[in-house]
Scaffold this motif. Structure first.
Motif, PDB file in Angstrom:
ATOM      1  N   UNK A   1       0.835  -1.200   0.000  1.00 18.61           N
ATOM      2  CA  UNK A   1       0.000   0.000   0.000  1.00 18.61           C
ATOM      3  C   UNK A   1       0.873   1.255   0.000  1.00 18.61           C
ATOM      4  N   UNK A   2       1.876   1.270   0.857  1.00 18.71           N
ATOM      5  CA  UNK A   2       2.766   2.426   0.958  1.00 18.71           C
ATOM      6  C   UNK A   2       3.483   2.695  -0.362  1.00 18.71           C
ATOM      7  N   UNK A   3       3.984   1.649  -0.978  1.00 23.14           N
ATOM      8  CA  UNK A   3       4.703   1.796  -2.250  1.00 23.14           C
ATOM      9  C   UNK A   3       3.792   2.344  -3.337  1.00 23.14           C
ATOM     10  N   UNK A   4       2.542   1.889  -3.344  1.00 22.54           N
ATOM     11  CA  UNK A   4       1.599   2.387  -4.358  1.00 22.54           C
ATOM     12  C   UNK A   4       1.275   3.856  -4.120  1.00 22.54           C
ATOM     13  N   UNK A   5       1.112   4.245  -2.863  1.00 25.94           N
ATOM     14  CA  UNK A   5       0.847   5.652  -2.561  1.00 25.94           C
ATOM     15  C   UNK A   5       2.019   6.530  -3.004  1.00 25.94           C
ATOM     16  N   UNK A   6       3.231   6.077  -2.765  1.00 26.42           N
ATOM     17  CA  UNK A   6       4.414   6.826  -3.191  1.00 26.42           C
ATOM     18  C   UNK A   6       4.419   7.000  -4.712  1.00 26.42           C
ATOM     19  N   UNK A   7       4.108   5.942  -5.440  1.00 27.30           N
ATOM     20  CA  UNK A   7       4.032   6.025  -6.908  1.00 27.30           C
ATOM     21  C   UNK A   7       3.017   7.075  -7.338  1.00 27.30           C
ATOM     22  N   UNK A   8       1.869   7.097  -6.674  1.00 29.25           N
ATOM     23  CA  UNK A   8       0.816   8.046  -7.030  1.00 29.25           C
ATOM     24  C   UNK A   8       1.205   9.479  -6.668  1.00 29.25           C
ATOM     25  N   UNK A   9       1.866   9.657  -5.530  1.00 30.57           N
ATOM     26  CA  UNK A   9       2.336  10.993  -5.153  1.00 30.57           C
ATOM     27  C   UNK A   9       3.293  11.540  -6.207  1.00 30.57           C
ATOM     28  N   UNK A  10       4.167  10.691  -6.687  1.00 29.20           N
ATOM     29  CA  UNK A  10       5.157  11.118  -7.678  1.00 29.20           C
ATOM     30  C   UNK A  10       4.540  11.410  -9.044  1.00 29.20           C
ATOM     31  N   UNK A  11       3.441  10.745  -9.369  1.00 29.30           N
ATOM     32  CA  UNK A  11       2.894  10.850 -10.730  1.00 29.30           C
ATOM     33  C   UNK A  11       1.650  11.724 -10.862  1.00 29.30           C
ATOM     34  N   UNK A  12       0.927  11.924  -9.749  1.00 28.69           N
ATOM     35  CA  UNK A  12      -0.347  12.639  -9.822  1.00 28.69           C
ATOM     36  C   UNK A  12      -0.215  14.096  -9.386  1.00 28.69           C
ATOM     37  N   UNK A  13      -1.163  14.915  -9.849  1.00 29.41           N
ATOM     38  CA  UNK A  13      -1.239  16.312  -9.417  1.00 29.41           C
ATOM     39  C   UNK A  13      -2.005  16.350  -8.093  1.00 29.41           C
ATOM     40  N   UNK A  14      -1.285  16.484  -7.003  1.00 28.39           N
ATOM     41  CA  UNK A  14      -1.924  16.416  -5.681  1.00 28.39           C
ATOM     42  C   UNK A  14      -1.486  17.567  -4.782  1.00 28.39           C
ATOM     43  N   UNK A  15      -1.007  18.646  -5.373  1.00 29.23           N
ATOM     44  CA  UNK A  15      -0.545  19.794  -4.596  1.00 29.23           C
ATOM     45  C   UNK A  15      -1.717  20.621  -4.085  1.00 29.23           C
ATOM     46  N   UNK A  16      -1.553  21.221  -2.934  1.00 29.39           N
ATOM     47  CA  UNK A  16      -2.554  22.112  -2.363  1.00 29.39           C
ATOM     48  C   UNK A  16      -2.096  23.552  -2.564  1.00 29.39           C
ATOM     49  N   UNK A  17      -2.961  24.335  -3.138  1.00 27.05           N
ATOM     50  CA  UNK A  17      -2.618  25.692  -3.549  1.00 27.05           C
ATOM     51  C   UNK A  17      -2.135  26.552  -2.382  1.00 27.05           C
ATOM     52  N   UNK A  18      -0.966  27.165  -2.574  1.00 28.59           N
ATOM     53  CA  UNK A  18      -0.467  28.170  -1.635  1.00 28.59           C
ATOM     54  C   UNK A  18       0.288  27.653  -0.432  1.00 28.59           C
ATOM     55  N   UNK A  19       0.322  26.333  -0.215  1.00 29.27           N
ATOM     56  CA  UNK A  19       0.892  25.829   1.039  1.00 29.27           C
ATOM     57  C   UNK A  19       2.408  26.046   1.114  1.00 29.27           C
ATOM     58  N   UNK A  20       3.091  25.943  -0.010  1.00 24.57           N
ATOM     59  CA  UNK A  20       4.548  26.118   0.009  1.00 24.57           C
ATOM     60  C   UNK A  20       4.930  27.532   0.457  1.00 24.57           C
ATOM     61  N   UNK A  21       4.295  28.540  -0.118  1.00 24.14           N
ATOM     62  CA  UNK A  21       4.575  29.929   0.259  1.00 24.14           C
ATOM     63  C   UNK A  21       4.176  30.192   1.707  1.00 24.14           C
ATOM     64  N   UNK A  22       3.084  29.588   2.123  1.00 22.94           N
ATOM     65  CA  UNK A  22       2.594  29.714   3.500  1.00 22.94           C
ATOM     66  C   UNK A  22       3.653  29.235   4.490  1.00 22.94           C
ATOM     67  N   UNK A  23       4.230  28.076   4.216  1.00 23.63           N
ATOM     68  CA  UNK A  23       5.262  27.507   5.084  1.00 23.63           C
ATOM     69  C   UNK A  23       6.523  28.353   5.059  1.00 23.63           C
ATOM     70  N   UNK A  24       6.924  28.788   3.878  1.00 23.80           N
ATOM     71  CA  UNK A  24       8.138  29.604   3.742  1.00 23.80           C
ATOM     72  C   UNK A  24       8.007  30.911   4.517  1.00 23.80           C
TER      73      UNK A  24
END
Length: 215
Positions: A75-98
């Motif tokens: 299950x973990x390996x499949x989730x990692x594959x999907x994270x790497x291949x799918x568009x799953x970003x949440x808008x604005x979170x990177x700038x928020x953290x920075x």
């Protein structure tokens, strides 16, 4: 915000939109083992750790020839594959953290997800160097809503729980943080849910300024 020395983030649903990815991986892996993965069941497993999810489906429909740890890693390996291949970003979170980092807040990440997944999420967001501490409930006896993972995060951040602000999107996560004595900000992502009422503050989007939030 001047009252808080550290900000601790949940991961799934906060840093990255992985709910659908976990659901897909869960369905693919367990159906391949002969389990009838129902919608009702996936609602129950939504807030569980991967180990708990594996045991849940095994108890309903035991399979042969594969140990729990092997199935969990599938299950973990499949989730990692999907994270790497799918568009799953949440808008604005990177700038928020920075922005929080620039204001000298200590930053922590506390997730029910396995530790193995964390580096892939941070890489996806290109924020590998922004968190001071990352912790996974994989190494706790119980995951959220148990507060243990938040106590550990505070300890590693050398910060008292009452000086920590937590950003969560699930009731179990918010309850864990509240039980640890921390202040909770619900990331609603524009949704209106009764479960958010437990939070001290709310933000609908990471385009908002955390310094201007209100109850």
């Amino acid at each position: 915000m001047t009252n808080y020395k550290a900000v601790i983030f949940d991961m799934d649903g906060v840093l990255i939109d992985t709910e659908k990815l976990w659901k897909q991986a869960e369905y693919e892996v367990f159906t391949s083992l002969g389990v009838n993965v129902s919608e009702e069941g996936t609602i129950k497993t939504k807030t569980m750790t991967t180990s708990e999810v594996t045991k849940f489906w095994y108890d309903i429909s035991p399979w042969k020839d594969k140990e729990h740890i092997v199935v969990e890693q599938m299950v973990i390996s499949r989730v990692i594959e999907l994270i790497e291949s799918e568009n799953c970003l949440i808008d604005g979170v990177k700038s928020f953290i920075k922005n929080l980092k620039l204001k000298n807040h200590k930053l922590g990440l506390a997730t029910n997800s396995p530790y193995k997944i964390i580096p892939y999420v941070l890489k996806k967001l290109s924020i590998e160097d922004l968190f001071d501490v990352v912790v996974s409930a994989e190494f706790e006896i119980n995951g959220k809503p148990d507060p243990a993972i938040y106590f550990k995060a505070a300890k590693k951040l050398h910060t008292r729980p009452q000086d920590c602000l937590v950003i969560e999107d699930s009731y179990s996560g918010m309850l864990a943080a509240k039980n640890a004595g921390m202040t909770v900000v619900a990331f609603t992502n524009g949704n209106s849910k009764k479960e958010f009422e437990i939070a001290d503050f709310h933000i609908d989007s990471f385009r908002e300024n955390l310094y201007n939030i209100s109850k």
